[in-house]
Design an enzyme around this catalytic site. Structure first.
Site, PDB file in Angstrom:
ATOM      1  N   VAL A 273       5.089  -4.199 -11.724  1.00 56.22           N
ATOM      2  CA  VAL A 273       3.734  -4.010 -11.188  1.00 56.22           C
ATOM      3  C   VAL A 273       3.647  -4.449  -9.725  1.00 56.22           C
ATOM      4  O   VAL A 273       4.071  -5.555  -9.376  1.00 56.22           O
ATOM      5  CB  VAL A 273       2.707  -4.786 -12.049  1.00 56.22           C
ATOM      6  CG1 VAL A 273       1.318  -4.723 -11.420  1.00 56.22           C
ATOM      7  CG2 VAL A 273       2.666  -4.214 -13.460  1.00 56.22           C
ATOM      8  N   ASP A 274       3.130  -3.563  -8.884  1.00 57.80           N
ATOM      9  CA  ASP A 274       2.870  -3.833  -7.465  1.00 57.80           C
ATOM     10  C   ASP A 274       4.129  -4.251  -6.703  1.00 57.80           C
ATOM     11  O   ASP A 274       4.080  -5.075  -5.786  1.00 57.80           O
ATOM     12  CB  ASP A 274       1.776  -4.910  -7.307  1.00 57.80           C
ATOM     13  CG  ASP A 274       0.463  -4.470  -7.922  1.00 57.80           C
ATOM     14  OD1 ASP A 274       0.170  -3.270  -7.901  1.00 57.80           O
ATOM     15  OD2 ASP A 274      -0.279  -5.334  -8.437  1.00 57.80           O
TER      16      ASP A 274
ATOM     17  N   HIS B 107      -3.369  -1.274  -3.288  1.00 62.25           N
ATOM     18  CA  HIS B 107      -3.602  -2.590  -3.884  1.00 62.25           C
ATOM     19  C   HIS B 107      -4.344  -3.464  -2.869  1.00 62.25           C
ATOM     20  O   HIS B 107      -3.976  -3.473  -1.690  1.00 62.25           O
ATOM     21  CB  HIS B 107      -2.256  -3.226  -4.269  1.00 62.25           C
ATOM     22  CG  HIS B 107      -2.415  -4.555  -4.938  1.00 62.25           C
ATOM     23  ND1 HIS B 107      -2.783  -4.675  -6.260  1.00 62.25           N
ATOM     24  CD2 HIS B 107      -2.275  -5.810  -4.453  1.00 62.25           C
ATOM     25  CE1 HIS B 107      -2.857  -5.959  -6.564  1.00 62.25           C
ATOM     26  NE2 HIS B 107      -2.556  -6.673  -5.500  1.00 62.25           N
TER      27      HIS B 107
ATOM     28  N   ARG C  98       0.341   2.586 -24.297  1.00 66.31           N
ATOM     29  CA  ARG C  98       0.374   2.982 -22.877  1.00 66.31           C
ATOM     30  C   ARG C  98       1.192   4.256 -22.700  1.00 66.31           C
ATOM     31  O   ARG C  98       0.851   5.130 -21.902  1.00 66.31           O
ATOM     32  CB  ARG C  98       1.008   1.869 -22.032  1.00 66.31           C
ATOM     33  CG  ARG C  98       0.187   0.592 -21.938  1.00 66.31           C
ATOM     34  CD  ARG C  98       0.812  -0.369 -20.920  1.00 66.31           C
ATOM     35  NE  ARG C  98       0.227  -1.708 -21.022  1.00 66.31           N
ATOM     36  CZ  ARG C  98      -0.930  -2.069 -20.461  1.00 66.31           C
ATOM     37  NH1 ARG C  98      -1.621  -1.212 -19.744  1.00 66.31           N
ATOM     38  NH2 ARG C  98      -1.386  -3.294 -20.608  1.00 66.31           N
TER      39      ARG C  98
ATOM     40  N   SER D 221     -14.267   5.287  -4.396  1.00 68.94           N
ATOM     41  CA  SER D 221     -14.468   5.370  -2.942  1.00 68.94           C
ATOM     42  C   SER D 221     -13.170   5.762  -2.234  1.00 68.94           C
ATOM     43  O   SER D 221     -13.217   6.445  -1.204  1.00 68.94           O
ATOM     44  CB  SER D 221     -15.034   4.067  -2.382  1.00 68.94           C
ATOM     45  OG  SER D 221     -14.078   3.030  -2.402  1.00 68.94           O
TER      46      SER D 221
ATOM     47  N   MET E 152      -6.764   1.203 -13.019  1.00 66.90           N
ATOM     48  CA  MET E 152      -6.655  -0.187 -13.457  1.00 66.90           C
ATOM     49  C   MET E 152      -5.865  -0.341 -14.763  1.00 66.90           C
ATOM     50  O   MET E 152      -6.055  -1.311 -15.489  1.00 66.90           O
ATOM     51  CB  MET E 152      -8.058  -0.799 -13.581  1.00 66.90           C
ATOM     52  CG  MET E 152      -8.853  -0.762 -12.276  1.00 66.90           C
ATOM     53  SD  MET E 152      -7.998  -1.509 -10.845  1.00 66.90           S
ATOM     54  CE  MET E 152      -8.202  -3.244 -11.264  1.00 66.90           C
ATOM     55  N   ARG E 153      -4.967   0.605 -15.019  1.00 69.02           N
ATOM     56  CA  ARG E 153      -4.059   0.496 -16.163  1.00 69.02           C
ATOM     57  C   ARG E 153      -2.628   0.393 -15.648  1.00 69.02           C
ATOM     58  O   ARG E 153      -2.283   1.063 -14.662  1.00 69.02           O
ATOM     59  CB  ARG E 153      -4.150   1.738 -17.068  1.00 69.02           C
ATOM     60  CG  ARG E 153      -5.547   2.128 -17.501  1.00 69.02           C
ATOM     61  CD  ARG E 153      -6.197   1.126 -18.408  1.00 69.02           C
ATOM     62  NE  ARG E 153      -5.421   0.809 -19.608  1.00 69.02           N
ATOM     63  CZ  ARG E 153      -5.707  -0.195 -20.434  1.00 69.02           C
ATOM     64  NH1 ARG E 153      -6.724  -1.000 -20.180  1.00 69.02           N
ATOM     65  NH2 ARG E 153      -4.968  -0.418 -21.496  1.00 69.02           N
TER      66      ARG E 153
HETATM   67  C1  GAR Z   1      -9.606  -0.691  -4.615  1.00 66.01           C
HETATM   68  O1  GAR Z   1     -10.008  -1.827  -3.882  1.00 66.01           O
HETATM   69  C2  GAR Z   1      -8.153  -0.789  -4.988  1.00 66.01           C
HETATM   70  O2  GAR Z   1      -7.381  -1.450  -4.022  1.00 66.01           O
HETATM   71  C3  GAR Z   1      -8.224  -1.571  -6.255  1.00 66.01           C
HETATM   72  O3  GAR Z   1      -9.346  -1.070  -6.921  1.00 66.01           O
HETATM   73  C4  GAR Z   1     -10.314  -0.665  -5.972  1.00 66.01           C
HETATM   74  C5  GAR Z   1     -10.837   0.707  -6.332  1.00 66.01           C
HETATM   75  O4  GAR Z   1     -11.943   1.055  -5.552  1.00 66.01           O
HETATM   76  N1  GAR Z   1      -7.040  -1.403  -7.029  1.00 66.01           N
HETATM   77  C6  GAR Z   1      -6.481  -2.369  -7.754  1.00 66.01           C
HETATM   78  O5  GAR Z   1      -6.950  -3.473  -7.838  1.00 66.01           O
HETATM   79  C7  GAR Z   1      -5.211  -1.952  -8.463  1.00 66.01           C
HETATM   80  N2  GAR Z   1      -4.681  -3.057  -9.221  1.00 66.01           N
HETATM   81  P1  GAR Z   1     -12.521   2.556  -5.587  1.00 66.01           P
HETATM   82  O6  GAR Z   1     -12.711   2.957  -7.040  1.00 66.01           O
HETATM   83  O7  GAR Z   1     -13.831   2.464  -4.885  1.00 66.01           O
HETATM   84  O8  GAR Z   1     -11.546   3.444  -4.877  1.00 66.01           O
END
Ligand code: GAR
Length: 189
Positions: A144-145, A109, A65, A13, A90-91
């Site tokens: 991370v982050d 994030h 990785r 999204s 998510m990696r």
């Molecule tokens: C989002 O909410 C983003 O912030 C999160 O994954 C979702 C992806 O949504 N990211 C993390 O958690 C990163 N660690 P999307 O696929 O609908 O864009």
């Protein structure tokens, strides 16, 4: 226009919000390619709808990785990408990717960093009982982050929120700030 490479693991999204902002001329950029790691990820159908090419790099097929990131870097360089946009990737990424695009990798994030780093940030916020959370666009560094914060939006936590309802409210704000944050970054370089 800035040439973007988007990396996504899930529904995509945020990819769509960025692609729509480009279409609406709110963001002077073009998406060269979408890199994804989960076969069947929703981002693929969205990329198809916007006419954006996509390439699968399934992390399960790589020994480390670093090997995954090296393959992704090759693809991003072949696509002549200026900026790497992690949109639900998510990696954990390694210096192999970060150093290939110095200060040009962005992530979004679902918390107000530096609170609730890492996975399940929405669940972490609920468990902590905070009354305000949100989302953060930041530069990616090896920790991370932890990179420089570019933009944030705050979101209220409501009494009867579940992770799903809170995540939805955060998503709405992500879709607002990510295109704006990309525009801000591209303009200041
Ligand atoms: C989002 O909410 C983003 O912030 C999160 O994954 C979702 C992806 O949504 N990211 C993390 O958690 C990163 N660690 P999307 O696929 O609908 O864009």
């Amino acid at each position: 226009p800035m040439r973007l490479g988007v990396m996504a693991s899930g529904s995509g999204s945020n990819f769509e919000a960025i692609a729509q902002a480009i279409r609406d001329q709110q963001l002077n950029a073009q998406i060269q390619t979408v890199i994804y790691n989960n076969p069947g990820a929703g981002v693929v159908a969205r990329a198809d709808r916007f006419g954006v090419g996509h390439q699968l790099f399934d992390h399960r097929q790589f020994p480390s990785r670093e090997a995954l990131d090296a393959a992704i870097v090759s693809a991003l360089q072949a696509a002549d990408v200026d900026w790497v946009i992690m949109a639900g990737w998510m990696r954990i990424v390694t210096p192999i990717l970060i150093n290939a695009f110095p200060n040009r990798v962005l992530n979004i994030h679902p918390s107000l960093l530096p609170s609730f780093r890492g996975i399940r940030a929405v669940e972490q916020a609920l468990a902590a009982g905070v009354k305000v959370t949100g989302c953060t666009v930041h530069l990616v560094v090896p920790e991370v982050d932890a990179g420089e914060i570019i933009m944030q939006a705050a979101v209220p936590v409501l009494i009867d929120d579940t992770a799903a309802t809170l995540q939805q409210r955060i998503h709405t704000q992500e879709h607002v700030i990510y295109p704006r944050a990309i525009a801000l970054c591209c303009d200041r370089i």
